[in-house]
Design an enzyme around this catalytic site. Sequence first.
Site, PDB file in Angstrom:
ATOM      1  N   LEU A  23     -30.146  -7.336 -24.502  1.00 14.66           N
ATOM      2  CA  LEU A  23     -29.518  -7.268 -25.820  1.00 14.66           C
ATOM      3  C   LEU A  23     -28.220  -8.058 -25.735  1.00 14.66           C
ATOM      4  O   LEU A  23     -27.552  -8.063 -24.696  1.00 14.66           O
ATOM      5  CB  LEU A  23     -29.195  -5.821 -26.219  1.00 14.66           C
ATOM      6  CG  LEU A  23     -30.343  -4.885 -26.600  1.00 14.66           C
ATOM      7  CD1 LEU A  23     -29.776  -3.506 -26.943  1.00 14.66           C
ATOM      8  CD2 LEU A  23     -31.154  -5.433 -27.750  1.00 14.66           C
ATOM      9  N   ASP A  24     -27.844  -8.716 -26.829  1.00 12.55           N
ATOM     10  CA  ASP A  24     -26.546  -9.390 -26.871  1.00 12.55           C
ATOM     11  C   ASP A  24     -25.435  -8.375 -26.615  1.00 12.55           C
ATOM     12  O   ASP A  24     -25.574  -7.191 -26.936  1.00 12.55           O
ATOM     13  CB  ASP A  24     -26.305 -10.023 -28.248  1.00 12.55           C
ATOM     14  CG  ASP A  24     -27.246 -11.175 -28.539  1.00 12.55           C
ATOM     15  OD1 ASP A  24     -27.904 -11.652 -27.597  1.00 12.55           O
ATOM     16  OD2 ASP A  24     -27.314 -11.585 -29.709  1.00 12.55           O
ATOM     17  N   LYS A  25     -24.326  -8.853 -26.099  1.00 10.11           N
ATOM     18  CA  LYS A  25     -23.178  -7.988 -25.821  1.00 10.11           C
ATOM     19  C   LYS A  25     -22.752  -7.192 -27.055  1.00 10.11           C
ATOM     20  O   LYS A  25     -22.475  -5.993 -26.969  1.00 10.11           O
ATOM     21  CB  LYS A  25     -22.007  -8.832 -25.323  1.00 10.11           C
ATOM     22  CG  LYS A  25     -20.735  -8.038 -25.052  1.00 10.11           C
ATOM     23  CD  LYS A  25     -19.601  -8.951 -24.603  1.00 10.11           C
ATOM     24  CE  LYS A  25     -18.311  -8.162 -24.422  1.00 10.11           C
ATOM     25  NZ  LYS A  25     -17.190  -9.038 -24.002  1.00 10.11           N
ATOM     26  N   THR A  57     -24.508  -6.446 -29.710  1.00  9.83           N
ATOM     27  CA  THR A  57     -25.587  -5.689 -30.355  1.00  9.83           C
ATOM     28  C   THR A  57     -25.695  -4.311 -29.713  1.00  9.83           C
ATOM     29  O   THR A  57     -25.688  -4.188 -28.492  1.00  9.83           O
ATOM     30  CB  THR A  57     -26.930  -6.431 -30.203  1.00  9.83           C
ATOM     31  OG1 THR A  57     -26.818  -7.728 -30.787  1.00  9.83           O
ATOM     32  CG2 THR A  57     -28.054  -5.670 -30.888  1.00  9.83           C
TER      33      THR A  57
END
Length: 334
Positions: free
Chosen positions: A154-156, A158
Amino acid sequence: MGHERSPKLTEVQIKTVESQDADIRLDRWFRARYPGIGHGVIEKLLRTGQIRVDGRRVKASFRLEAGQKVRIPPIQSTACAKQAKQIKINKKVSDALGQTLVNSVLHLDEEIIVIDKPAGLAVQGGTNISRHIDGVLDALSFGKAQKPKLVHRLDKDTSGILLLARDRVAARWLTRDFREQAIVKTYWALIVGELRPVKGVIDAPIGKTIRENSEKITVNPKDGQTAITHYAIVEQLGRKASWVALRPKTGRTHQLRVHMASLGTPIHGDGKYGGAKAFLDLQGISKKIHLHARDILVRRPNGKELFITAELPSHMKSSWSQLGLDSKNYRDPF
Protein backbone atom coordinates in the site's frame (compact mmCIF):
# COMPACT_ATOMS: atom_id res chain seq x y z
CA MET A 1 -13.28 -2.02 13.75
CA GLY A 2 -11.64 -4.66 11.71
CA HIS A 3 -13.27 -7.89 10.71
CA GLU A 4 -16.89 -7.21 9.80
CA ARG A 5 -18.99 -9.94 11.35
CA SER A 6 -22.31 -11.03 9.92
CA PRO A 7 -25.23 -11.44 12.29
CA LYS A 8 -26.36 -14.95 13.16
CA LEU A 9 -29.45 -15.87 11.20
CA THR A 10 -31.46 -18.00 13.59
CA GLU A 11 -34.78 -17.86 11.75
CA VAL A 12 -36.13 -17.37 8.24
CA GLN A 13 -36.07 -13.73 7.16
CA ILE A 14 -37.72 -12.01 4.20
CA LYS A 15 -35.88 -8.94 2.91
CA THR A 16 -37.29 -6.47 0.40
CA VAL A 17 -34.90 -5.28 -2.31
CA GLU A 18 -34.50 -1.50 -2.11
CA SER A 19 -34.37 0.76 -5.17
CA GLN A 20 -30.64 1.46 -4.80
CA ASP A 21 -29.96 -2.29 -4.98
CA ALA A 22 -31.75 -2.84 -8.29
CA ASP A 23 -29.75 -4.70 -10.94
CA ILE A 24 -27.22 -6.05 -8.40
CA ARG A 25 -26.36 -9.75 -8.60
CA LEU A 26 -28.00 -11.80 -5.84
CA ASP A 27 -24.72 -13.23 -4.54
CA ARG A 28 -23.18 -9.75 -4.26
CA TRP A 29 -26.32 -8.38 -2.58
CA PHE A 30 -26.16 -11.25 -0.09
CA ARG A 31 -22.45 -10.87 0.60
CA ALA A 32 -22.77 -7.11 1.19
CA ARG A 33 -25.18 -7.82 4.05
CA TYR A 34 -23.60 -11.00 5.41
CA PRO A 35 -19.88 -10.79 4.43
CA GLY A 36 -18.88 -13.61 6.77
CA ILE A 37 -20.89 -16.14 4.75
CA GLY A 38 -18.72 -17.61 2.01
CA HIS A 39 -19.63 -17.91 -1.66
CA GLY A 40 -19.69 -21.71 -1.42
CA VAL A 41 -22.31 -21.57 1.31
CA ILE A 42 -24.45 -19.16 -0.74
CA GLU A 43 -24.22 -21.45 -3.78
CA LYS A 44 -25.31 -24.47 -1.72
CA LEU A 45 -28.27 -22.59 -0.25
CA LEU A 46 -29.32 -21.55 -3.76
CA ARG A 47 -28.97 -25.08 -5.17
CA THR A 48 -31.11 -26.51 -2.39
CA GLY A 49 -33.74 -23.79 -2.78
CA GLN A 50 -33.24 -22.34 0.70
CA ILE A 51 -32.54 -18.89 -0.73
CA ARG A 52 -35.39 -17.80 -3.00
CA VAL A 53 -36.55 -14.62 -4.72
CA ASP A 54 -40.31 -14.05 -4.82
CA GLY A 55 -40.68 -17.72 -3.95
CA ARG A 56 -38.68 -18.94 -6.96
CA ARG A 57 -35.35 -20.72 -7.19
CA VAL A 58 -32.68 -18.55 -8.81
CA LYS A 59 -28.96 -18.63 -9.53
CA ALA A 60 -26.19 -16.59 -7.92
CA SER A 61 -25.96 -14.41 -11.04
CA PHE A 62 -29.67 -13.46 -10.88
CA ARG A 63 -30.05 -9.67 -10.96
CA LEU A 64 -32.47 -8.25 -8.45
CA GLU A 65 -35.28 -5.78 -9.05
CA ALA A 66 -36.60 -3.23 -6.58
CA GLY A 67 -39.46 -4.58 -4.50
CA GLN A 68 -38.60 -8.25 -4.85
CA LYS A 69 -38.66 -10.42 -1.72
CA VAL A 70 -35.54 -12.43 -0.84
CA ARG A 71 -35.95 -15.44 1.47
CA ILE A 72 -32.94 -15.90 3.78
CA PRO A 73 -32.79 -19.19 5.73
CA PRO A 74 -31.37 -19.79 9.21
CA ILE A 75 -27.59 -19.91 8.91
CA GLN A 76 -24.56 -19.10 11.01
CA SER A 77 -21.87 -16.93 9.49
CA THR A 78 -18.72 -18.83 8.65
CA ALA A 79 -16.81 -15.94 10.20
CA CYS A 80 -18.61 -16.52 13.50
CA ALA A 81 -18.01 -20.24 13.30
CA LYS A 82 -14.28 -19.72 12.76
CA GLN A 83 -13.94 -17.14 15.48
CA ALA A 84 -13.38 -19.64 18.28
CA LYS A 85 -10.57 -21.25 16.29
CA GLN A 86 -8.70 -18.05 15.64
CA ILE A 87 -5.43 -17.47 17.45
CA LYS A 88 -5.58 -15.08 20.38
CA ILE A 89 -3.69 -11.86 19.89
CA ASN A 90 -2.02 -11.43 23.27
CA LYS A 91 1.63 -10.86 22.41
CA LYS A 92 3.30 -7.83 24.00
CA VAL A 93 6.26 -6.21 22.28
CA SER A 94 8.57 -3.50 23.52
CA ASP A 95 8.95 -1.65 20.22
CA ALA A 96 6.29 1.08 19.90
CA LEU A 97 5.79 0.55 16.17
CA GLY A 98 5.63 -3.22 16.62
CA GLN A 99 2.97 -2.78 19.28
CA THR A 100 1.04 -0.48 16.94
CA LEU A 101 0.98 -3.28 14.36
CA VAL A 102 -0.11 -5.86 16.94
CA ASN A 103 -2.98 -3.58 17.92
CA SER A 104 -3.95 -3.11 14.26
CA VAL A 105 -4.52 -6.83 13.53
CA LEU A 106 -7.94 -7.41 11.97
CA HIS A 107 -7.61 -11.14 11.31
CA LEU A 108 -5.19 -13.89 12.29
CA ASP A 109 -5.17 -17.58 11.37
CA GLU A 110 -2.53 -20.21 10.56
CA GLU A 111 -1.98 -18.87 7.03
CA ILE A 112 -2.84 -15.19 6.97
CA ILE A 113 -2.56 -12.00 8.99
CA VAL A 114 -4.56 -8.93 7.98
CA ILE A 115 -3.68 -5.58 9.52
CA ASP A 116 -5.24 -2.12 9.28
CA LYS A 117 -2.27 -0.03 8.12
CA PRO A 118 -2.26 3.54 9.45
CA ALA A 119 -2.04 6.36 6.93
CA GLY A 120 1.46 7.84 6.83
CA LEU A 121 3.26 4.59 7.65
CA ALA A 122 5.46 3.13 4.88
CA VAL A 123 5.27 -0.58 4.11
CA GLN A 124 8.95 -0.81 3.14
CA GLY A 125 12.06 1.31 3.61
CA GLY A 126 13.57 3.67 1.07
CA THR A 127 15.27 7.02 0.78
CA ASN A 128 14.77 8.93 4.05
CA ILE A 129 12.41 6.22 5.34
CA SER A 130 13.63 4.46 8.47
CA ARG A 131 10.28 3.67 10.09
CA HIS A 132 8.35 1.04 8.15
CA ILE A 133 6.31 -2.15 8.55
CA ASP A 134 8.87 -4.44 6.91
CA GLY A 135 11.36 -3.55 9.64
CA VAL A 136 9.22 -4.78 12.53
CA LEU A 137 7.46 -7.85 11.10
CA ASP A 138 8.97 -9.96 13.90
CA ALA A 139 6.34 -8.40 16.16
CA LEU A 140 3.69 -10.26 14.15
CA SER A 141 5.22 -13.75 14.41
CA PHE A 142 2.68 -14.87 17.06
CA GLY A 143 4.48 -18.11 17.93
CA LYS A 144 5.76 -18.91 14.44
CA ALA A 145 9.49 -19.54 13.97
CA GLN A 146 9.54 -17.16 11.00
CA LYS A 147 8.23 -13.66 10.62
CA PRO A 148 5.32 -13.07 8.20
CA LYS A 149 5.97 -12.09 4.60
CA LEU A 150 4.71 -9.15 2.59
CA VAL A 151 2.71 -10.25 -0.47
CA HIS A 152 1.43 -6.86 -1.67
CA ARG A 153 1.88 -3.17 -0.90
CA LEU A 154 0.00 0.00 0.00
CA ASP A 155 1.22 3.55 -0.60
CA LYS A 156 2.60 5.27 2.49
CA ASP A 157 -0.34 7.71 2.64
CA THR A 158 -3.00 5.06 1.98
CA SER A 159 -4.66 3.49 5.00
CA GLY A 160 -6.43 0.17 5.38
CA ILE A 161 -6.11 -3.50 4.68
CA LEU A 162 -2.65 -5.02 4.27
CA LEU A 163 -2.39 -8.79 3.99
CA LEU A 164 0.61 -10.84 5.19
CA ALA A 165 1.49 -14.52 4.67
CA ARG A 166 2.49 -16.49 7.78
CA ASP A 167 4.64 -19.04 5.98
CA ARG A 168 6.28 -19.77 2.61
CA VAL A 169 3.42 -21.93 1.34
CA ALA A 170 0.85 -19.21 1.98
CA ALA A 171 3.21 -16.61 0.51
CA ARG A 172 3.43 -18.59 -2.75
CA TRP A 173 -0.30 -18.96 -3.35
CA LEU A 174 -1.12 -15.44 -2.18
CA THR A 175 1.57 -13.92 -4.42
CA ARG A 176 0.25 -16.00 -7.31
CA ASP A 177 -3.34 -14.93 -6.68
CA PHE A 178 -2.40 -11.26 -6.50
CA ARG A 179 -0.46 -11.63 -9.76
CA GLU A 180 -3.35 -13.43 -11.46
CA GLN A 181 -5.85 -10.85 -10.14
CA ALA A 182 -7.81 -13.50 -8.23
CA ILE A 183 -7.86 -11.43 -5.03
CA VAL A 184 -10.50 -8.68 -5.00
CA LYS A 185 -9.60 -5.38 -3.32
CA THR A 186 -11.93 -2.41 -2.90
CA TYR A 187 -10.84 1.09 -1.93
CA TRP A 188 -12.85 4.09 -0.78
CA ALA A 189 -11.84 7.61 -1.76
CA LEU A 190 -13.11 11.16 -1.63
CA ILE A 191 -12.55 12.78 -5.00
CA VAL A 192 -12.74 16.42 -5.98
CA GLY A 193 -14.84 17.48 -8.97
CA GLU A 194 -17.63 15.96 -11.04
CA LEU A 195 -16.92 12.41 -12.22
CA ARG A 196 -18.67 11.19 -15.37
CA PRO A 197 -19.91 8.62 -16.08
CA VAL A 198 -20.89 7.63 -12.55
CA LYS A 199 -19.56 4.11 -13.10
CA GLY A 200 -16.90 2.87 -15.47
CA VAL A 201 -13.53 1.35 -16.20
CA ILE A 202 -10.28 3.26 -16.62
CA ASP A 203 -7.90 1.43 -18.95
CA ALA A 204 -4.88 3.72 -19.12
CA PRO A 205 -1.27 2.48 -19.07
CA ILE A 206 0.98 4.29 -16.58
CA GLY A 207 4.71 4.59 -16.15
CA LYS A 208 7.42 6.47 -14.30
CA THR A 209 8.51 9.87 -15.59
CA ILE A 210 11.70 11.58 -14.36
CA ARG A 211 11.80 15.36 -14.57
CA GLU A 212 14.32 17.68 -12.91
CA ASN A 213 15.54 15.07 -10.44
CA SER A 214 12.01 14.10 -9.40
CA GLU A 215 10.01 10.98 -10.17
CA LYS A 216 6.31 10.87 -10.92
CA ILE A 217 3.90 8.26 -12.29
CA THR A 218 1.94 9.44 -15.32
CA VAL A 219 -0.46 8.04 -17.89
CA ASN A 220 1.75 6.81 -20.71
CA PRO A 221 -0.13 5.02 -23.53
CA LYS A 222 3.07 4.38 -25.49
CA ASP A 223 5.54 3.00 -22.92
CA GLY A 224 3.48 2.54 -19.76
CA GLN A 225 2.41 -0.71 -18.09
CA THR A 226 -1.17 -1.93 -18.34
CA ALA A 227 -3.27 -0.37 -15.58
CA ILE A 228 -7.00 -1.00 -15.17
CA THR A 229 -9.29 0.45 -12.50
CA HIS A 230 -13.03 -0.10 -12.04
CA TYR A 231 -14.79 2.77 -10.30
CA ALA A 232 -18.28 3.71 -9.14
CA ILE A 233 -19.72 6.71 -7.35
CA VAL A 234 -21.22 5.68 -4.02
CA GLU A 235 -22.58 9.11 -3.18
CA GLN A 236 -22.28 12.39 -5.06
CA LEU A 237 -21.95 15.76 -3.34
CA GLY A 238 -23.21 18.04 -6.09
CA ARG A 239 -20.49 18.94 -8.56
CA LYS A 240 -17.84 19.53 -5.91
CA ALA A 241 -16.97 16.02 -4.74
CA SER A 242 -17.97 12.36 -4.56
CA TRP A 243 -17.42 9.32 -2.39
CA VAL A 244 -16.21 6.66 -4.80
CA ALA A 245 -15.42 2.96 -4.62
CA LEU A 246 -12.37 1.84 -6.59
CA ARG A 247 -11.52 -1.71 -7.58
CA PRO A 248 -8.08 -2.01 -9.23
CA LYS A 249 -7.67 -4.88 -11.66
CA THR A 250 -3.93 -4.30 -11.73
CA GLY A 251 -1.69 -3.14 -8.89
CA ARG A 252 0.66 -0.48 -10.26
CA THR A 253 2.37 2.07 -8.03
CA HIS A 254 0.06 5.06 -7.39
CA GLN A 255 -2.41 3.62 -9.91
CA LEU A 256 -5.61 4.84 -8.26
CA ARG A 257 -4.21 8.30 -7.59
CA VAL A 258 -2.95 8.72 -11.17
CA HIS A 259 -6.12 7.34 -12.75
CA MET A 260 -8.43 9.61 -10.73
CA ALA A 261 -6.28 12.66 -11.46
CA SER A 262 -6.22 11.78 -15.17
CA LEU A 263 -10.01 12.17 -15.28
CA GLY A 264 -9.80 15.62 -13.74
CA THR A 265 -11.14 14.36 -10.41
CA PRO A 266 -8.12 13.92 -8.11
CA ILE A 267 -8.33 12.26 -4.72
CA HIS A 268 -8.74 14.88 -2.01
CA GLY A 269 -5.40 15.66 -0.37
CA ASP A 270 -3.32 14.31 -3.27
CA GLY A 271 -1.37 17.42 -4.22
CA LYS A 272 1.32 15.31 -5.92
CA TYR A 273 -1.02 14.32 -8.75
CA GLY A 274 -3.86 16.80 -8.47
CA GLY A 275 -2.07 20.01 -7.50
CA ALA A 276 -4.09 22.76 -5.85
CA LYS A 277 -7.28 21.33 -7.38
CA ALA A 278 -6.98 18.27 -5.14
CA PHE A 279 -8.14 20.13 -2.03
CA LEU A 280 -11.72 20.88 -1.11
CA ASP A 281 -12.10 24.38 0.28
CA LEU A 282 -14.27 23.30 3.18
CA GLN A 283 -13.75 23.91 6.87
CA GLY A 284 -13.14 20.81 8.98
CA ILE A 285 -11.91 18.61 6.13
CA SER A 286 -8.41 17.22 6.69
CA LYS A 287 -5.85 17.89 3.97
CA LYS A 288 -4.48 14.33 4.22
CA ILE A 289 -5.01 11.97 1.29
CA HIS A 290 -8.46 10.41 1.45
CA LEU A 291 -7.74 6.93 0.08
CA HIS A 292 -8.51 3.82 2.13
CA ALA A 293 -8.16 0.10 1.36
CA ARG A 294 -11.60 -0.81 2.67
CA ASP A 295 -12.03 -4.54 2.00
CA ILE A 296 -10.45 -7.62 0.52
CA LEU A 297 -11.81 -10.97 -0.65
CA VAL A 298 -9.45 -13.94 -0.73
CA ARG A 299 -10.31 -17.46 -1.86
CA ARG A 300 -8.03 -20.06 -0.28
CA PRO A 301 -6.74 -23.13 -2.17
CA ASN A 302 -9.36 -25.24 -0.34
CA GLY A 303 -12.14 -23.06 -1.78
CA LYS A 304 -12.99 -21.26 1.45
CA GLU A 305 -13.29 -17.50 1.31
CA LEU A 306 -12.01 -14.80 3.62
CA PHE A 307 -13.63 -11.37 3.49
CA ILE A 308 -12.24 -8.60 5.70
CA THR A 309 -13.18 -4.94 6.05
CA ALA A 310 -11.43 -2.03 7.76
CA GLU A 311 -13.10 1.05 9.19
CA LEU A 312 -12.19 4.47 7.86
CA PRO A 313 -9.17 6.15 9.49
CA SER A 314 -9.93 9.03 11.83
CA HIS A 315 -9.28 11.82 9.32
CA MET A 316 -11.61 10.27 6.73
CA LYS A 317 -14.21 9.38 9.35
CA SER A 318 -14.24 13.04 10.41
CA SER A 319 -14.62 14.19 6.79
CA TRP A 320 -17.46 11.71 6.20
CA SER A 321 -19.23 13.17 9.23
CA GLN A 322 -18.67 16.77 8.09
CA LEU A 323 -20.00 15.95 4.62
CA GLY A 324 -23.03 14.00 5.86
CA LEU A 325 -21.84 10.65 4.48
CA ASP A 326 -22.72 7.42 6.28
CA SER A 327 -20.55 4.32 5.82
CA LYS A 328 -23.42 2.14 7.01
CA ASN A 329 -25.35 2.94 3.83
CA TYR A 330 -22.66 1.41 1.62
CA ARG A 331 -23.66 -1.31 -0.84
CA ASP A 332 -21.10 -2.92 -3.12
CA PRO A 333 -21.63 -1.11 -6.47
CA PHE A 334 -19.71 -3.69 -8.47
